[in-house]
Design a protein around this motif. Structure first.
Motif, PDB file in Angstrom:
ATOM      1  N   PHE A  87       0.812  -1.207   0.000  1.00  6.07           N
ATOM      2  CA  PHE A  87       0.000   0.000   0.000  1.00  6.07           C
ATOM      3  C   PHE A  87       0.853   1.268   0.000  1.00  6.07           C
ATOM      4  O   PHE A  87       0.360   2.351  -0.335  1.00  6.07           O
ATOM      5  CB  PHE A  87      -0.944   0.000   1.205  1.00  6.07           C
ATOM      6  CG  PHE A  87      -2.137  -0.918   1.038  1.00  6.07           C
ATOM      7  CD1 PHE A  87      -2.435  -1.505  -0.185  1.00  6.07           C
ATOM      8  CD2 PHE A  87      -2.981  -1.184   2.112  1.00  6.07           C
ATOM      9  CE1 PHE A  87      -3.535  -2.338  -0.335  1.00  6.07           C
ATOM     10  CE2 PHE A  87      -4.083  -2.012   1.972  1.00  6.07           C
ATOM     11  CZ  PHE A  87      -4.359  -2.590   0.751  1.00  6.07           C
ATOM     12  N   SER A  88       2.113   1.153   0.377  1.00  6.68           N
ATOM     13  CA  SER A  88       2.990   2.319   0.319  1.00  6.68           C
ATOM     14  C   SER A  88       3.321   2.719  -1.118  1.00  6.68           C
ATOM     15  O   SER A  88       3.829   3.819  -1.356  1.00  6.68           O
ATOM     16  CB  SER A  88       4.293   2.042   1.082  1.00  6.68           C
ATOM     17  OG  SER A  88       5.141   1.149   0.365  1.00  6.68           O
ATOM     18  N   VAL A  90       0.942   2.642  -3.701  1.00  6.76           N
ATOM     19  CA  VAL A  90      -0.256   3.015  -4.456  1.00  6.76           C
ATOM     20  C   VAL A  90      -1.146   3.918  -3.614  1.00  6.76           C
ATOM     21  O   VAL A  90      -0.911   4.111  -2.418  1.00  6.76           O
ATOM     22  CB  VAL A  90      -1.056   1.757  -4.884  1.00  6.76           C
ATOM     23  CG1 VAL A  90      -0.244   0.898  -5.857  1.00  6.76           C
ATOM     24  CG2 VAL A  90      -1.457   0.931  -3.661  1.00  6.76           C
ATOM     25  N   ASP A  91      -2.196   4.447  -4.238  1.00  3.64           N
ATOM     26  CA  ASP A  91      -3.140   5.291  -3.499  1.00  3.64           C
ATOM     27  C   ASP A  91      -4.553   4.729  -3.494  1.00  3.64           C
ATOM     28  O   ASP A  91      -5.487   5.383  -3.032  1.00  3.64           O
ATOM     29  CB  ASP A  91      -3.150   6.717  -4.061  1.00  3.64           C
ATOM     30  CG  ASP A  91      -3.484   6.779  -5.543  1.00  3.64           C
ATOM     31  OD1 ASP A  91      -3.892   5.740  -6.111  1.00  3.64           O
ATOM     32  OD2 ASP A  91      -3.318   7.853  -6.133  1.00  3.64           O
ATOM     33  N   ALA A  92      -4.726   3.504  -4.019  1.00  7.57           N
ATOM     34  CA  ALA A  92      -6.047   2.880  -4.037  1.00  7.57           C
ATOM     35  C   ALA A  92      -5.879   1.363  -4.019  1.00  7.57           C
ATOM     36  O   ALA A  92      -4.826   0.834  -4.387  1.00  7.57           O
ATOM     37  CB  ALA A  92      -6.846   3.303  -5.267  1.00  7.57           C
ATOM     38  N   ALA A 107      -6.248  -1.103   4.437  1.00 10.37           N
ATOM     39  CA  ALA A 107      -6.485   0.039   3.552  1.00 10.37           C
ATOM     40  C   ALA A 107      -7.047   1.215   4.340  1.00 10.37           C
ATOM     41  O   ALA A 107      -6.660   2.374   4.127  1.00 10.37           O
ATOM     42  CB  ALA A 107      -7.443  -0.356   2.431  1.00 10.37           C
ATOM     43  N   THR A 110      -4.278   2.843   6.450  1.00  6.88           N
ATOM     44  CA  THR A 110      -3.313   3.605   5.657  1.00  6.88           C
ATOM     45  C   THR A 110      -3.952   4.703   4.827  1.00  6.88           C
ATOM     46  O   THR A 110      -3.260   5.448   4.123  1.00  6.88           O
ATOM     47  CB  THR A 110      -2.523   2.666   4.731  1.00  6.88           C
ATOM     48  OG1 THR A 110      -3.443   1.866   3.965  1.00  6.88           O
ATOM     49  CG2 THR A 110      -1.639   1.734   5.540  1.00  6.88           C
ATOM     50  N   GLY A 111      -5.280   4.834   4.894  1.00  2.64           N
ATOM     51  CA  GLY A 111      -5.972   5.936   4.222  1.00  2.64           C
ATOM     52  C   GLY A 111      -6.165   5.763   2.737  1.00  2.64           C
ATOM     53  O   GLY A 111      -6.377   6.746   2.024  1.00  2.64           O
ATOM     54  N   LEU A 112      -6.117   4.520   2.243  1.00  5.80           N
ATOM     55  CA  LEU A 112      -6.288   4.300   0.812  1.00  5.80           C
ATOM     56  C   LEU A 112      -7.755   4.307   0.415  1.00  5.80           C
ATOM     57  O   LEU A 112      -8.627   3.916   1.190  1.00  5.80           O
ATOM     58  CB  LEU A 112      -5.689   2.946   0.413  1.00  5.80           C
ATOM     59  CG  LEU A 112      -4.275   2.971  -0.168  1.00  5.80           C
ATOM     60  CD1 LEU A 112      -3.282   3.420   0.881  1.00  5.80           C
ATOM     61  CD2 LEU A 112      -3.896   1.603  -0.721  1.00  5.80           C
ATOM     62  N   THR A 113      -8.030   4.740  -0.805  1.00  7.22           N
ATOM     63  CA  THR A 113      -9.344   4.583  -1.408  1.00  7.22           C
ATOM     64  C   THR A 113      -9.541   3.112  -1.747  1.00  7.22           C
ATOM     65  O   THR A 113      -8.638   2.470  -2.298  1.00  7.22           O
ATOM     66  CB  THR A 113      -9.445   5.418  -2.699  1.00  7.22           C
ATOM     67  OG1 THR A 113      -9.255   6.796  -2.381  1.00  7.22           O
ATOM     68  CG2 THR A 113     -10.799   5.212  -3.378  1.00  7.22           C
ATOM     69  N   THR A 114     -10.700   2.558  -1.400  1.00  9.94           N
ATOM     70  CA  THR A 114     -10.966   1.161  -1.715  1.00  9.94           C
ATOM     71  C   THR A 114     -12.070   1.059  -2.757  1.00  9.94           C
ATOM     72  O   THR A 114     -13.038   1.815  -2.735  1.00  9.94           O
ATOM     73  CB  THR A 114     -11.377   0.366  -0.461  1.00  9.94           C
ATOM     74  OG1 THR A 114     -12.520   0.973   0.144  1.00  9.94           O
ATOM     75  CG2 THR A 114     -10.243   0.309   0.538  1.00  9.94           C
ATOM     76  N   GLY A 136      -4.121   1.616  -8.851  1.00  8.25           N
ATOM     77  CA  GLY A 136      -4.193   1.011  -7.530  1.00  8.25           C
ATOM     78  C   GLY A 136      -3.775  -0.442  -7.556  1.00  8.25           C
ATOM     79  O   GLY A 136      -3.494  -1.024  -8.608  1.00  8.25           O
TER      80      GLY A 136
END
Length: 358
Positions: A87-88, A90-92, A107, A110-114, A136
C-alpha cells in the motif's frame, strides 16, 4: 467408521488446546514440524542476539524453496506487513467482496481509497479485467478467503496484464486439488507480487512470517520502507526448520485435502445444513437450514466445546466456516450437531457458559 489418522511423524494430529475442537481460525490440524521445534529451541538460546545471524540464511533458504533469486524475495511479519508495504506504493486498492477483511482493514488504516470487485453466486468475480485499469493495487487471495474458490485463471491472468499492481495472496494455495502457483510469473510481470504465508500450509500460525516475491526493483522499493528486523529470531528459526522438513511439507497439505473431503461429505449429510460447499482451501462452508441460524449455531456449538466461524463477519451472512481439523475434531463436531441442533434445546444456564463464548 471414520478412517484412522496417521500416527507416525510427520502427519500426527495436533493435540487440541484445552477441551475444545478449534475449527474457527483455519489453523493446521497437525503439530508443527519436529525440525521447526528443534530449530526454535536452539534459537531460544541466542535470544540475547539480534537476528542478523539467521536473517540472511533463512532468506536464502526461502528463495531456494520458491525457486527464485534471493533479490526477488522479501521476508515479512505476516500478511499485514506485506499489505502495508504494498500500500505504500499506491493510493487505491481493489478488494473482492466477499473477501479477506484484513485487506480492507489495512487500507482503512493507511488511508487508501478502496474499490470493490463483487463476486457472483458461484463466488467468481463479476468485473471484467478492463475495469481494473483505473490504478491502484488489486488484492486477490487464491484460493479466495472466505469463499475458498479459485477464480477463472484467464480472468486472473488478464487482470495481471492490465492492472497497475497485483498482490496475489497464495496463503491457501497448497491446499488446492491441483496446486498451481503464480510465483514463476513474477519473472515476466513487473506489476505482480505474490505472497507466501507460513501460517497455514507450513503449520506455523504461532509465528508471524511470510514472504513477498516480486521483481528485484519492486522488492527494493518495499525493503526501503520496511521496519528494521520485522521478522524475529523465533519466526526465522521456525521457518528454517520447516523448510528443511520436506516430508512434513508434503504431509500437511495431503492430510488437509483428504480430511476436507471427509468434512464436506459428513456435513452435507447433516440435516442441520441446507447447503455445504467444499473449497480449495483448508476449510468448508456450510449454510444452516434456518435463514438466521448461523449465529445461533455458532453460539450453541461453542457451548459444546466446538469453535466454528460465523462467516457473516467475512462477508458471507448465513454461512459458517469450519476449519478442517482432525478426524477426532470432526467426530466432536458431528456429536455436537446431533446432540442439540438449533431450535431443539433451551439456553444453557450461566454456570455452564464458557467465559469466552461469544
Amino acid at each position: 467408521m471414520l478412517p484412522s489418522t496417521a500416527t507416525a511423524w510427520p502427519g500426527s494430529p495436533s493435540s487440541t488446546v484445552g477441551p475444545e475442537a478449534q475449527l474457527h481460525l483455519n489453523e493446521s490440524p497437525l503439530d508443527p514440524s519436529g525440525l521447526a521445534v528443534e530449530h526454535v529451541i536452539r534459537a531460544a538460546r541466542t535470544l540475547n542476539r539480534y537476528p542478523q545471524h539467521l536473517r540472511g540464511r533463512v532468506h536464502r533458504a526461502v528463495a531456494r524453496h520458491l525457486g527464485v533469486p534471493a533479490d526477488s524475495v522479501l521476508l515479512t511479519s505476516g500478511v499485514d506487513e506485506a499489505v502495508d508495504l504494498v500500500f505504500s506504493l499506491v493510493d487505491a486498492a481493489w478488494i473482492t467482496s466477499p473477501g479477506f477483511p484484513g485487506y480492507a482493514d489495512r487500507a482503512a488504516v493507511t488511508g487508501l481509497t478502496t474499490r470493490t470487485i463483487p463476486l457472483d453466486d458461484d463466488w467468481q468475480p463479476t468485473l471484467p479485467p478492463a475495469r481494473l485499469t483505473e490504478g491502484g493495487a488489486v488484492l486477490l487471495a487464491q484460493p479466495s478467503n472466505p469463499t475458498g474458490t479459485l477464480f477463472d485463471r484467464s480472468w486472473t491472468d488478464e487482470v495481471i496484464r492490465r492492472a497497475e499492481l497485483v498482490f496475489l495472496d497464495e496463503t491457501y494455495g497448497h491446499f488446492a486439488d491441483r496446486p498451481r502457483s503464480w510465483v514463476p510469473g513474477v519473472a515476466h510481470a513487473a506489476n505482480l507480487l505474490v505472497f507466501i504465508s507460513f501460517s497455514k500450509a507450513y503449520g506455523l500460525a504461532g509465528v508471524r512470517a511470510g514472504a513477498v516475491v516480486a521483481q528485484p526493483r519492486v522488492i527494493a522499493r518495499l525493503a526501503a520502507v520496511q521496519r528494521y528486523d520485522s521478522v524475529d529470531s523465533i519466526a526465522l528459526a521456525a521457518v528454517e526448520g520447516t523448510l528443511a522438513d520436506t516430508d512434513y511439507l508434503a504431509a500437511l497439505p495431503r492430510y488437509v485435502r483428504r480430511l476436507r473431503r471427509l468434512y464436506t461429505d459428513r456435513l452435507t449429510a447433516c440435516p442441520v445444513f441446507a447447503e455445504v460447499r467444499g473449497t480449495q482451501a483448508n476449510f468448508v462452508l456450510a449454510r444452516p437450514v434456518a435463514a438466521d441460524g448461523a449465529a445461533e449455531l455458532v453460539a450453541r456449538l461453542a457451548l459444546r466445546g466446538v469453535r466454528v466461524c460465523d462467516a457473516a463477519a467475512l462477508g458471507l451472512p448465513g454461512w459458517i466456516r469450519v476449519s478442517v481439523g482432525t478426524e477426532e475434531d470432526l467426530l466432536t463436531l458431528l456429536a455436537a450437531l446431533g446432540d442439540n441442533p438449533p431450535g431443539n434445546a433451551g439456553t444453557p444456564s450461566p454456570s455452564t457458559r464458557p467465559e469466552n463464548a461469544q
